[in-house]
Design an enzyme around this catalytic site. Structure first.
Site, short mmCIF file in Angstrom:
data_model
loop_
_atom_site.label_atom_id
_atom_site.label_comp_id
_atom_site.label_asym_id
_atom_site.label_seq_id
_atom_site.Cartn_x
_atom_site.Cartn_y
_atom_site.Cartn_z
N LYS A 117 24.90 53.90 42.68
CA LYS A 117 23.71 54.66 43.09
C LYS A 117 22.64 54.63 42.02
CE LYS A 117 25.40 57.57 46.78
NZ LYS A 117 25.39 58.88 47.44
N LYS A 199 30.61 48.07 54.03
CA LYS A 199 30.98 49.18 54.91
C LYS A 199 29.79 49.55 55.81
CE LYS A 199 32.02 54.03 54.28
NZ LYS A 199 32.41 55.11 53.38
N LYS A 202 25.41 54.84 57.38
CA LYS A 202 24.37 55.52 58.15
C LYS A 202 23.03 55.45 57.45
CE LYS A 202 26.07 60.14 56.66
NZ LYS A 202 27.36 59.82 56.09
#
Ligand code: TRP
Length: 337
Positions: A117, A199, A202
């Site tokens: 991140k 993966k 969303k």
């Protein structure tokens, strides 16, 4: 053994950082639903985790409501389980402060999710991003959770939870339950439809990469048809065929078939036929959830009342753990007069 019966406690959380996807459904939410009879389940919409990356306030608020309604629609039942919003229970932030003082910066800076991140949001490597795992540790430990259903990407955070719990218990005597990971069925990891090595997420910028739980049938069919495959043309699971393997995984998960049975069913059939069949089972699985979702979301007052009940039930458990921790670390108890 205060208020602990035979049932083990399960705790999990989901971020309202985007609309839930088919991956969240198959990999997490569906299992949350099926665990409700056997376990004492507590599920949380973790809005405080979401603000470690920039969120638009109105969007976050809306998505928190929507995620809550969608979890209800997917079968999380407030009569059997506790479903609440993280920021409604102040004990999470309060325990995080204490546990920050029992977690090493080295442990946090080593987390792969922090490194990922930090790269992705290089302009906003805030302290919350580093500290995020301690908030998750607190979520879990506040509720004396035995089992934590998580995906592979959260395993390190659960390891940290176990380390911090054991460390605190060593220093202050038995305080926290040291939780175990609950690893769902294999093959439950749903990948991106566009980059099947990744993966399904969303928050993916490419909307064709994921199927949202609220996607309309024609959108689902279109995204399926556009899913990245390969040029071999046979429906079989293989490491060099991540796209088709992923679609087989989705089909198997939703029909309950073994992957070999899926391969057999589509032997000699082309990818077009297979993709349409996958789209059909996805549409069938999501349609009833979507219908219930609309009903839940239409009654905002009722939704708010359920959130309040959930927060109340969660708070009762969390505050007990927090008081114990405050006492152990030496805070003077406030006596109200
Ligand atoms: N960090 C988790 C994720 O991003 C969500 C989460 C927050 C969680 N608190 C939790 C999961 C506690 C399990 C238990 O997926």
């Amino acid at each position: 053994m205060e208020q602990k019966e035979a049932k083990k406690r399960v705790y999990s959380g989901i971020q309202p950082s985007g609309m839930l996807t088919l991956g969240n459904y198959i990999g997490a939410v569906r299992n949350w639903d099926s665990m409700q009879d056997e376990y004492d389940c507590i599920y949380c919409v973790v809005d405080q985790h979401a603000i470690t990356v920039r969120q638009d306030a109105a969007t976050l608020r809306r998505r928190t409501m929507e995620t809550y309604a969608l979890l209800l629609a997917a079968g999380i039942d407030p009569k059997r389980s506790i479903l609440y919003v993280q920021s409604h229970v102040p004990a999470h932030a309060m325990l995080t402060w204490v546990l920050n003082c029992f977690t090493y910066v080295g442990e946090l800076s080593r987390m792969t999710q922090f490194k990922d991140k930090s790269e992705k949001h290089a302009d906003n490597i805030n302290a919350g991003l580093l500290d995020y795992p301690v908030l998750m540790v607190s979520d879990i430990l506040l509720y004396r959770s035995d089992l934590v259903p998580i995906g592979a990407d959260q395993k390190q955070h659960l390891e940290l939870t176990r380390d911090v719990a054991a460390r605190f218990n060593n220093l202050f005597g038995d305080t926290f339950v040291v939780p175990e990971p609950y690893i769902g069925k294999v093959g439950a990891r749903i990948m991106s439809l566009q980059e099947p090595e990744k993966k399904m997420s969303k928050s993916d910028e490419n909307v064709n990469a994921f199927i949202a739980m609220l996607d309309e049938p024609d959108v689902i069919r279109r995204k399926m048809r556009r899913a990245v495959t390969d040029s071999e043309g046979t429906v079989r699971v293989a490491p060099e065929k991540p796209g088709i393997s992923n679609l087989i995984g989705i089909y198997a998960a939703l029909t309950g078939l073994a992957t070999e049975a899926v391969e057999k069913e589509f032997e000699g059939k082309g990818y077009g036929v297979f993709k349409d069949a996958v789209a059909d089972v996805v549409v069938d699985a999501l349609a009833p959830i979507q219908a219930r979702y609309k009903e839940f979301l239409a009654d905002k007052k009722a939704l708010e009342a359920m959130m309040d009940d959930g927060a109340r039930a969660a708070e009762a458990i969390a505050n007990r753990t927090l008081s114990k921790v405050y006492r152990k670390v030496g805070f003077v108890e406030r006596k109200r007069h």
